[in-house]
Design a protein around this motif. Structure first.
Motif, PDB file in Angstrom:
ATOM      1  N   HIS A 170       6.549  15.428   8.244  1.00  0.00           N
ATOM      2  CA  HIS A 170       5.735  15.200   7.060  1.00  0.00           C
ATOM      3  C   HIS A 170       4.882  13.961   7.293  1.00  0.00           C
ATOM      4  O   HIS A 170       5.408  12.856   7.449  1.00  0.00           O
ATOM      5  CB  HIS A 170       6.615  15.018   5.814  1.00  0.00           C
ATOM      6  N   LEU A 171       3.572  14.164   7.301  1.00  0.00           N
ATOM      7  CA  LEU A 171       2.634  13.073   7.550  1.00  0.00           C
ATOM      8  C   LEU A 171       1.937  12.718   6.242  1.00  0.00           C
ATOM      9  O   LEU A 171       1.345  13.581   5.589  1.00  0.00           O
ATOM     10  CB  LEU A 171       1.605  13.463   8.602  1.00  0.00           C
ATOM     11  N   LEU A 172       1.994  11.444   5.866  1.00  0.00           N
ATOM     12  CA  LEU A 172       1.328  10.979   4.661  1.00  0.00           C
ATOM     13  C   LEU A 172      -0.060  10.451   5.017  1.00  0.00           C
ATOM     14  O   LEU A 172      -0.212   9.635   5.918  1.00  0.00           O
ATOM     15  CB  LEU A 172       2.142   9.863   4.006  1.00  0.00           C
ATOM     16  N   ILE A 173      -1.067  10.949   4.302  1.00  0.00           N
ATOM     17  CA  ILE A 173      -2.430  10.414   4.405  1.00  0.00           C
ATOM     18  C   ILE A 173      -2.656   9.569   3.162  1.00  0.00           C
ATOM     19  O   ILE A 173      -2.614  10.076   2.039  1.00  0.00           O
ATOM     20  CB  ILE A 173      -3.484  11.534   4.479  1.00  0.00           C
ATOM     21  N   ASP A 174      -2.896   8.280   3.351  1.00  0.00           N
ATOM     22  CA  ASP A 174      -3.022   7.329   2.242  1.00  0.00           C
ATOM     23  C   ASP A 174      -4.422   6.721   2.270  1.00  0.00           C
ATOM     24  O   ASP A 174      -4.766   5.966   3.174  1.00  0.00           O
ATOM     25  CB  ASP A 174      -1.953   6.245   2.381  1.00  0.00           C
ATOM     26  N   CYS A 175      -5.226   7.067   1.274  1.00  0.00           N
ATOM     27  CA  CYS A 175      -6.600   6.552   1.191  1.00  0.00           C
ATOM     28  C   CYS A 175      -6.783   5.587   0.025  1.00  0.00           C
ATOM     29  O   CYS A 175      -7.911   5.356  -0.428  1.00  0.00           O
ATOM     30  CB  CYS A 175      -7.589   7.717   1.052  1.00  0.00           C
ATOM     31  N   LEU A 184       4.490   8.673   9.087  1.00  0.00           N
ATOM     32  CA  LEU A 184       5.484   9.730   8.973  1.00  0.00           C
ATOM     33  C   LEU A 184       6.488   9.387   7.881  1.00  0.00           C
ATOM     34  O   LEU A 184       6.871   8.229   7.716  1.00  0.00           O
ATOM     35  CB  LEU A 184       6.214   9.919  10.307  1.00  0.00           C
ATOM     36  N   LEU A 185       6.921  10.401   7.147  1.00  0.00           N
ATOM     37  CA  LEU A 185       7.914  10.214   6.102  1.00  0.00           C
ATOM     38  C   LEU A 185       9.243  10.801   6.541  1.00  0.00           C
ATOM     39  O   LEU A 185       9.283  11.842   7.207  1.00  0.00           O
ATOM     40  CB  LEU A 185       7.456  10.905   4.814  1.00  0.00           C
ATOM     41  N   ASP A 186      10.321  10.141   6.148  1.00  0.00           N
ATOM     42  CA  ASP A 186      11.630  10.738   6.402  1.00  0.00           C
ATOM     43  C   ASP A 186      11.883  11.828   5.360  1.00  0.00           C
ATOM     44  O   ASP A 186      11.089  12.023   4.429  1.00  0.00           O
ATOM     45  CB  ASP A 186      12.730   9.673   6.398  1.00  0.00           C
ATOM     46  N   GLU A 187      12.983  12.530   5.499  1.00  0.00           N
ATOM     47  CA  GLU A 187      13.241  13.682   4.624  1.00  0.00           C
ATOM     48  C   GLU A 187      13.333  13.283   3.156  1.00  0.00           C
ATOM     49  O   GLU A 187      12.822  13.977   2.272  1.00  0.00           O
ATOM     50  CB  GLU A 187      14.532  14.378   5.062  1.00  0.00           C
ATOM     51  N   GLY A 188      13.963  12.138   2.892  1.00  0.00           N
ATOM     52  CA  GLY A 188      14.111  11.701   1.513  1.00  0.00           C
ATOM     53  C   GLY A 188      12.780  11.380   0.864  1.00  0.00           C
ATOM     54  O   GLY A 188      12.501  11.797  -0.266  1.00  0.00           O
ATOM     55  N   ALA A 189      11.951  10.631   1.558  1.00  0.00           N
ATOM     56  CA  ALA A 189      10.641  10.259   1.023  1.00  0.00           C
ATOM     57  C   ALA A 189       9.756  11.490   0.863  1.00  0.00           C
ATOM     58  O   ALA A 189       9.016  11.613  -0.117  1.00  0.00           O
ATOM     59  CB  ALA A 189       9.971   9.235   1.941  1.00  0.00           C
ATOM     60  N   ALA A 190       9.835  12.417   1.823  1.00  0.00           N
ATOM     61  CA  ALA A 190       9.030  13.640   1.738  1.00  0.00           C
ATOM     62  C   ALA A 190       9.442  14.480   0.536  1.00  0.00           C
ATOM     63  O   ALA A 190       8.596  15.022  -0.186  1.00  0.00           O
ATOM     64  CB  ALA A 190       9.171  14.449   3.031  1.00  0.00           C
TER      65      ALA A 190
END
Length: 203
Positions: A170-175, A184-190
């Protein structure tokens, strides 16, 4: 004839047959026959193709790279099926992305190992770039392969090799700060972010 190279060639080869279905005066027919024979028209056609390709390549560069030899044929079909032009980058790239997704599902484009997830990533990045406002400045994209070596290879204009780790990423794109940041997010954060996105869509 500028937009359609095949039409130009057909008119140049058989003008009477190709122009029969058009409501033209004889003077107009002569002019079109003469235009179709001009060598400079091919140059105009090449410039037109470049102008239509530019927004696709700007928004979906990695997708274009992964399409490789399929790109020209796919774009030709897309332009044939979508003759009305939209040279605005976000609208045209999204329309092409939807078309490409349908072509992949229909088996007319070979998706390969990475194409679908890279296309989803670039669609999300483009949407955030042009339409991300307050509350819509972050997006999570799911990958079936480790996105770090995958995107690093594409950034070097290299075709990713077969050794990239498969799994669920899970890749987070933060603008939120303007320029995109990726992590990258771990399972909990995702899972937490997915729940927030679901609630946002429902509300």
């Amino acid at each position: 004839m500028v937009a359609g190279a095949e039409l130009r060639k057909r008119i140049a080869a058989s003008p009477d047959e190709e122009l029969r279905g058009y409501d033209l005066t004889e003077r107009e027919r002569r002019r079109l026959r003469a235009i179709a024979q001009q060598k400079g028209l091919a140059v105009s056609g090449a410039i037109h193709r470049a102008n239509r390709l530019l927004p696709l390549h700007q928004a979906l560069p990695y997708t274009c790279l992964l399409l490789g030899a399929q790109l020209r044929e796919t774009v030709d079909r897309y332009w044939r099926d979508n003759p009305v032009e939209n040279l605005q980058l976000p609208g045209e790239s999204e329309r092409f992305a939807e078309y490409l997704t349908a072509e992949i599902e229909a088996g007319r484009v070979s998706a390969g190992e990475f194409l679908e997830e890279v296309l989803a990533f670039e669609r999300a990045a483009t949407e955030l770039r042009f339409f991300g406002g307050a509350g819509r400045a972050i997006r999570m994209v799911r990958f079936r392969h480790d996105p770090v070596p995958l995107l690093e290879a594409l950034a070097r204009r290299e075709t990713p090799g077969p050794g990239i780790e498969a799994g669920e990423f899970h890749l987070l794109i933060d603008c939120r700060k303007g320029e995109p940041e990726f992590r990258l997010l771990d399972e909990g954060a995702a899972a937490a972010l997915a729940a927030i996105e679901d609630d946002t869509e429902k509300s």
